[in-house]
Write a protein that holds these residues in place. Sequence first.
Motif, short mmCIF file in Angstrom:
data_model
loop_
_atom_site.label_atom_id
_atom_site.label_comp_id
_atom_site.label_asym_id
_atom_site.label_seq_id
_atom_site.Cartn_x
_atom_site.Cartn_y
_atom_site.Cartn_z
N SER A 1 42.53 -60.65 20.49
CA SER A 1 43.74 -60.35 19.70
C SER A 1 44.11 -61.49 18.75
CB SER A 1 44.93 -60.02 20.62
OG SER A 1 45.29 -61.12 21.43
N ILE A 2 43.32 -62.58 18.76
CA ILE A 2 43.66 -63.70 17.86
C ILE A 2 43.46 -63.32 16.39
CG2 ILE A 2 43.24 -65.57 19.53
CD1 ILE A 2 40.57 -66.07 18.07
N VAL A 3 44.29 -63.95 15.55
CA VAL A 3 44.23 -63.79 14.10
C VAL A 3 44.27 -65.20 13.52
CG1 VAL A 3 45.38 -62.85 12.06
CG2 VAL A 3 45.56 -61.64 14.25
N ALA A 4 43.37 -65.50 12.59
CA ALA A 4 43.30 -66.86 12.03
C ALA A 4 44.40 -67.09 10.99
CB ALA A 4 41.94 -67.08 11.40
N ASN A 5 44.66 -68.36 10.73
CA ASN A 5 45.58 -68.76 9.67
C ASN A 5 45.16 -68.10 8.36
OD1 ASN A 5 47.63 -70.12 8.40
ND2 ASN A 5 46.71 -72.15 8.62
N ASN A 6 46.14 -67.60 7.62
CA ASN A 6 45.95 -66.97 6.30
C ASN A 6 45.31 -65.59 6.34
OD1 ASN A 6 47.09 -69.16 4.76
ND2 ASN A 6 45.22 -70.31 5.25
N GLU A 7 45.00 -65.09 7.54
CA GLU A 7 44.52 -63.70 7.62
C GLU A 7 45.72 -62.76 7.70
OE1 GLU A 7 41.72 -63.16 10.81
OE2 GLU A 7 40.14 -64.20 9.72
N THR A 8 45.53 -61.53 7.26
CA THR A 8 46.63 -60.57 7.31
C THR A 8 46.68 -59.90 8.68
OG1 THR A 8 45.23 -58.84 6.44
CG2 THR A 8 46.57 -60.05 4.84
N VAL A 9 47.89 -59.43 9.03
CA VAL A 9 48.12 -58.73 10.30
C VAL A 9 48.46 -57.27 9.96
CG1 VAL A 9 49.70 -58.54 12.26
CG2 VAL A 9 48.99 -60.80 11.46
N PRO A 10 47.66 -56.33 10.42
CA PRO A 10 48.05 -54.94 10.15
C PRO A 10 49.28 -54.56 10.97
CG PRO A 10 46.00 -55.04 11.42
CD PRO A 10 46.40 -56.46 11.14
N TYR A 11 50.22 -53.84 10.33
CA TYR A 11 51.40 -53.37 11.08
C TYR A 11 50.90 -52.48 12.20
CZ TYR A 11 56.25 -52.11 11.91
OH TYR A 11 57.49 -51.96 12.50
N PRO A 12 51.26 -52.79 13.46
CA PRO A 12 50.63 -52.08 14.59
C PRO A 12 51.11 -50.64 14.77
CG PRO A 12 52.23 -53.68 15.40
CD PRO A 12 52.19 -53.84 13.91
N MET A 13 50.31 -49.89 15.50
CA MET A 13 50.62 -48.50 15.81
C MET A 13 51.79 -48.39 16.77
SD MET A 13 46.74 -47.09 16.53
CE MET A 13 46.18 -48.49 17.47
N ARG A 14 52.46 -47.26 16.77
CA ARG A 14 53.43 -46.86 17.80
C ARG A 14 54.62 -47.81 17.94
NH1 ARG A 14 51.25 -43.31 21.84
NH2 ARG A 14 53.22 -43.56 22.95
N THR A 15 55.04 -48.47 16.86
CA THR A 15 56.25 -49.30 16.94
C THR A 15 57.10 -49.10 15.70
OG1 THR A 15 57.15 -51.53 17.32
CG2 THR A 15 55.21 -51.39 15.92
N ASN A 16 58.41 -49.24 15.89
CA ASN A 16 59.34 -49.31 14.78
C ASN A 16 60.13 -50.61 14.83
OD1 ASN A 16 58.91 -46.64 13.59
ND2 ASN A 16 59.71 -45.91 15.55
N ASN A 17 59.68 -51.56 15.68
CA ASN A 17 60.41 -52.82 15.84
C ASN A 17 59.41 -53.92 16.19
OD1 ASN A 17 62.66 -54.45 15.88
ND2 ASN A 17 63.32 -53.87 17.94
N PHE A 18 58.72 -54.38 15.14
CA PHE A 18 57.61 -55.33 15.27
C PHE A 18 58.15 -56.75 15.02
CE2 PHE A 18 53.56 -56.90 12.98
CZ PHE A 18 52.99 -57.35 14.17
N HIS A 19 58.10 -57.61 16.05
CA HIS A 19 58.78 -58.91 15.99
C HIS A 19 57.83 -60.11 15.90
CE1 HIS A 19 63.11 -58.14 17.68
NE2 HIS A 19 62.76 -57.21 16.82
N HIS A 20 58.29 -61.14 15.17
CA HIS A 20 57.65 -62.46 15.20
C HIS A 20 58.20 -63.26 16.38
CE1 HIS A 20 61.44 -64.24 13.76
NE2 HIS A 20 61.50 -63.21 12.91
#
Length: 228
Positions: free
Chosen positions: A59-78
Motif C-alpha cells: 500500500s506504500i506510495v512514493a513521494n511525488n506520486e499521485t494517490v487515486p481517490y479510493p473506492m467506497r468512501t465519501n470521507n477520505f482523510h489525511h
Amino acid sequence: MTNIFNLEEAPSVEIFGSKDRFPVRRIYCVGRNYAAHAIEMGKNPDRDPPFFFTKPADSIVANNETVPYPMRTNNFHHEIEMVIAIGKEGADIALTNSEDHIYGYAVGNDLTRRDLQLAAREQGRPWDTGKAFDFSAPISAIRPAKSNGHIRKGKIEIKVNGDVRQTADITDLIWSVPEIVAELSTLFRLYPGDLIYTGTPAGVGPVERGDVMEGYVEGLGTLVNKVE
Ligand code: MN
C-alpha cells in the motif's frame, strides 16, 4: 517445483542520498498517539497502552506520486505521521536498546477511509477496510539514523493546497519512539523491513480529487502527494 505465477518483488522505499532501497516487509501503525487527536476522535487522551493495526506492504506510495481517490468512501482523510524504519530483528526489546533497532525515519501519511473506519469502530469490527486499502500509505525517502540522527523532537505538519491542516511537535507523542518499538516488539518479532507509522496529531480532515497534500517533519523533509 515452481510457483504457478510470479508475484511482484517486495515493495521498497527510497533511501535519502543513496541509490539503495529499503525493502518493506510489514507496515504497523499506532492508533491515538497524540492527546489532541484522541480527543477529536471522541476518545480518552490518557496514557493507555498504545494499540496497533497494520497495512499491507504494497500500500506504500512514493513521494511525488499521485494517490487515486479510493473506492467506497465519501470521507477520505489525511493523517500526517512520522515513520520508523526497523533495521534489526528483535522481540521483547528493552526500552534502553530500542533505538538500536531503528534504521531510520521518514514522513508518512496514514490515509484513511474515515466513514468505513468509524462504522467498523462503532460495530466493534476490524479497521482493515478503513485503513488497509491500496495506496493508503504514502512515505517519503527514509533518512538513516546513522547519518541523520534519531528524531526526538521537531515540527510535524501537513498542508493541503498550501493551508496548514495539522501541526504539532514530535515531543507531543504520548508514546515516544523508543517506547513504541519496545511495546510493539512484545506483540510481534520485528524484522528489518518493518515500518511503523507512529500516529497522527489533531486536525485530520477530508481531501478531494485535485488536492495536494504536503507533509513535513523537521529533519526529514517533505512528502507531497496529489489526490486524483
Ligand atoms: Mn494514523
